[in-house]
Design an enzyme around this catalytic site. Structure first.
Site, PDB file in Angstrom:
ATOM      1  N   GLU A   1      42.042  38.866  51.854  1.00 35.25           N
ATOM      2  CA  GLU A   1      41.569  39.809  50.839  1.00 35.25           C
ATOM      3  C   GLU A   1      40.278  40.422  51.363  1.00 35.25           C
ATOM      4  O   GLU A   1      39.216  39.801  51.295  1.00 35.25           O
ATOM      5  CB  GLU A   1      41.350  39.091  49.507  1.00 35.25           C
TER       6      GLU A   1
ATOM      7  N   CYS B   1      34.293  44.359  45.968  1.00 33.46           N
ATOM      8  CA  CYS B   1      35.174  44.840  47.039  1.00 33.46           C
ATOM      9  C   CYS B   1      35.992  46.059  46.622  1.00 33.46           C
ATOM     10  O   CYS B   1      36.415  46.841  47.475  1.00 33.46           O
ATOM     11  CB  CYS B   1      36.092  43.717  47.509  1.00 33.46           C
TER      12      CYS B   1
END
Length: 533
Positions: free
Chosen positions: A209, A243
């Site tokens: 991720e 993110c």
């Protein structure tokens, strides 16, 4: 033996006892994980306040609530997720048991990130526990106070099955030398490549991720006031250290000033005239990142903010205008409260700009036109796409969360996390009878066998529909006795020791003067409807 080796060894030995196979065990561990975040709420809040200047309510909203939801969902759906999953069959396997059986992988390494050190570390752990795996948890050393709280996990979870290893880069490197059955890493692409390289030595699958520069296109015909309100929230939450935060804005030059003015209003509304003293405006994680982010402003024109305080790791909410594609701020993921605006000549140029760069983790578009939104969807690629909002896709457990290309590989949340950390085992259980069907595949391979192989192998069977058709066929066969033009309809029980396919093929050979219209099977009876040529 190092501490890291010992942790992996203990976890594997515990896993091999089979203790995690029963669903009751997994549910108990999930409930204990929830008890950890409930009973240690004060410790968690204090740690996040020290690490990232997060308020207690912000910690609950952006770290804990989503995690609680993931645990509750896993507990309620675990029996369904872990159950055998039936699949469609072909005629060759119609009497066999054919299904997918999820099974645990083994020992999973979860390497957490520092920006949301509870949520992004423990959400993958939820999937690992639900899937029946043992796990070694490596919290980020950057959020050191939260990592210290994570050391309390073994007091709540099975201390043999679930290990916590704290420390810095050397400890992470030592862990990556060990053999795992899956590695789940959240962080940046540079470290992601190192994780993938280390995993390759043991052929260990990975979930990465990562992140990247998530673009945000604002159509000039949308409600710019609302668009900027949502972008401001998504960008400056957690001081930009998210993110999936909008990394930069693409818009036409004709609306750039309006966009800046609206963002300025929202910053003042959300964080007051003095964000530095406001409880819900965070801080950069450390001075190293502070210096990196402040350096990105160099060479660009500041429209809002731009000031900072290194001693407190404070950077004001900042907007840069008329940014060029070659500027410093466009060369890497910002991961801070700096929002560049790049002007483009409409949607086509915006799409071209996006496609010339790495595929982002998220792509945001603000437009009142469904045609514009659909064009952005069809002509770009990203981990996720949101129209007219930011970040909220992370809250939906039925949406897989993950990147594509440089922004990551693999996915999680809800059932996707369970499946990502399971082996979906293909199972086919056949009886030692019905051997007549196998004549099709045994040598010699004749033209007639090839013809039958096409029928039996290429025809997919939906069993529920097959049973309905069988019932209809029996009724139709009975009705055929009174329908003019049909003769020779027969209903025969399957002889003992003869399979249905054998009987059907023999019947077809015998009735060479007839045309087979329909065949069906129900409760051992075979029906052949024939019409004389």
């Amino acid at each position: 033996m190092s501490r890291e080796q010992l942790a992996v060894q203990k976890a594997r030995e515990a896993f091999l006892t089979g203790i995690s196979k029963p669903l009751e065990y997994r549910i108990k561990q999930l409930k204990n994980l929830k008890r950890f975040i409930t009973e240690r709420a004060t410790d968690i809040s204090e740690a996040l306040r020290k690490d990232l200047y997060k308020s207690e309510n912000a910690t609950q909203m952006f770290e804990i609530i989503g995690l609680e939801g993931e645990i509750n969902l896993a507990v309620s759906k675990l029996a369904e997720w872990a159950a055998p999953r039936p699949v469609n069959k072909n005629l060759l396997t119609i009497s066999d048991d054919v299904y997918i059986q999820p099974e645990p992988l083994g020992v999973v390494l979860v390497i957490g990130a520092w920006n949301y050190p509870i949520a992004v570390t423990l959400q993958p752990l939820v999937g690992a526990i639900a899937a029946g795996n043992a796990a070694v948890v490596k919290p980020s050393e950057v959020s050191s106070h939260t990592a210290k709280v994570m050391e309390l996990l073994p007091h709540y979870l099975d201390p043999e099955m679930y290990q916590v290893v704290t420390g810095g880069v050397p400890e992470t490197q030592e862990l990556l030398k060990q053999r795992f059955d899956h590695i789940f890493y959240t962080g940046n692409s540079t470290v992601g490549k190192l994780v993938m390289e280390a995993a390759a030595h043991h052929l260990t699958p990975v979930t990465l991720e990562l992140g990247g520069k998530s673009p945000c296109y604002i159509d000039k015909n949308c409600d710019i006031r609302i668009a900027c309100r949502r972008i401001t929230w998504g960008k400056y939450m957690n001081c930009g250290q998210t993110c999936i935060a909008p990394d930069y804005i693409l818009c036409e030059s004709s609306i750039q000033d309006q966009v800046i003015n609206e963002i300025q209003k929202c910053i003042q509304e959300f964080y007051t005239n003095d964000p530095k003293s406001f409880a819900d405006y965070g801080r950069i994680i450390n001075q190293r990142h502070f210096k990196r982010i402040m350096a990105l402003i160099e060479g660009s024109s500041v429209a809002i903010g731009g000031d900072g305080d290194e001693s407190e790791c404070y950077i004001a909410p900042t907007v840069l205008r008329d940014v060029k594609s070659g500027s410093k701020v466009m060369q890497e993921e910002i991961f801070g409260p700096i929002l560049p605006i790049i002007t483009v000549n409409g949607l086509k140029e915006a799409i071209q700009f996006i496609n010339e760069r790495e595929k982002p983790l998220a792509l945001y578009i603000f437009s009142s036109s469904s045609k514009v939104i659909k064009q952005m969807i069809s002509e770009t690629s990203s981990g996720a796409l949101l129209a007219n909002d930011c970040l909220v896709h992370f809250t939906i457990s039925d949406l897989p969360f993950g990147g594509v290309g440089n922004s990551g590989t693999g996915r999680y949340h809800g059932k996707y996390g369970f499946d990502q950390l399971s082996h979906l085992r293909s199972c086919l259980i056949k009886k030692l009878n019905m051997e007549g069907v196998n004549r099709i595949r045994y040598p010699p391979h004749t033209t007639e066998k090839l013809r039958w192989a096409r029928v039996f192998l290429l025809k997919q069977v939906n069993l529920a529909r097959w049973r309905q058709m069988a019932q209809v066929a029996l009724l139709a066969a009975l009705a055929a006795f009174v329908v003019k033009g049909y003769k020779g309809t027969c209903i025969r029980p399957e002889p003992d020791g003869t399979d249905i396919t054998d009987w059907f093929m023999q019947s077809h050979d015998v009735c060479s003067q007839s045309q087979v219209i329909h065949t069906s099977v129900q409760k051992g009876a075979c029906v052949v409807m024939q019409r004389y040529k």
